[in-house]
Design a protein around this motif. Structure first.
Motif: not given
Length: 159
Positions: A51-52, A63-65, A83-84, A118-120
């Motif tokens: 995740t950028f 998104l994180e919470q 997940i990073r 943005t999630m790759l």
């Protein structure tokens, strides 16, 4: 009856506080070495959800919470994805998948990431495995879409 109501209210408040305390301890790990992460992903045969993010991005926080922390906390995704997050910003650097030290902005340009979050979904070499997710526009449906992308990436990596 009033006592029962008070007891239930107390238990609900205690449970809510306990969950909040657990979530506060769980954070999405920031990545500094993509080569090491790639090696870990290859040996585990797992995709990486990268995740950028940005420090000034309220959607990144959401998104994180609301999604990534519960995924880490629950443990159901441990055998499905690594997940990073990679925080973009001036002066931030990272070791690339090939071992070179580069600026995080250079990496985001290479992947054509211009919006946070943005999630790759990538393999151990950094190749995209599933459709990327840009932003959050429908939180009610987002979890299902996220699961679908993880499953696609997992199937491709194990094929």
């Amino acid at each position: 009856m009033k006592r029962l109501y008070s007891l239930l209210l107390f238990l609900a408040a205690s449970l809510w506080l306990a969950i909040a305390a657990l979530r506060a301890d769980v954070t999405v790990p920031a990545v500094k070495d993509l080569q090491q992460l790639g090696n870990q992903a290859q040996s585990a045969e797992l995709p990486v959800l990268l995740t950028f993010t940005s420090a000034i991005c309220s959607y990144c926080e959401l998104l994180e919470q609301d999604f990534l922390q519960p995924m880490l906390l629950g443990g159901e995704y441990r055998d499905r994805v690594i997940i990073r997050k990679l925080e973009l910003g001036p002066g931030a650097s990272v070791t690339d998948f090939d071992g070179r030290n580069i600026m995080s902005d250079e990496l985001s340009s290479r992947y054509r990431v211009f919006v946070t979050p943005t999630m790759l979904f990538v393999d151990g070499s950094g190749r995209e495995l599933a459709e990327r997710i840009v932003g959050i526009n429908t939180p009610e449906l987002f979890g299902g879409y996220l699961d679908e992308c993880i499953e696609t990436a997992l199937v491709r990596i194990r094929a």
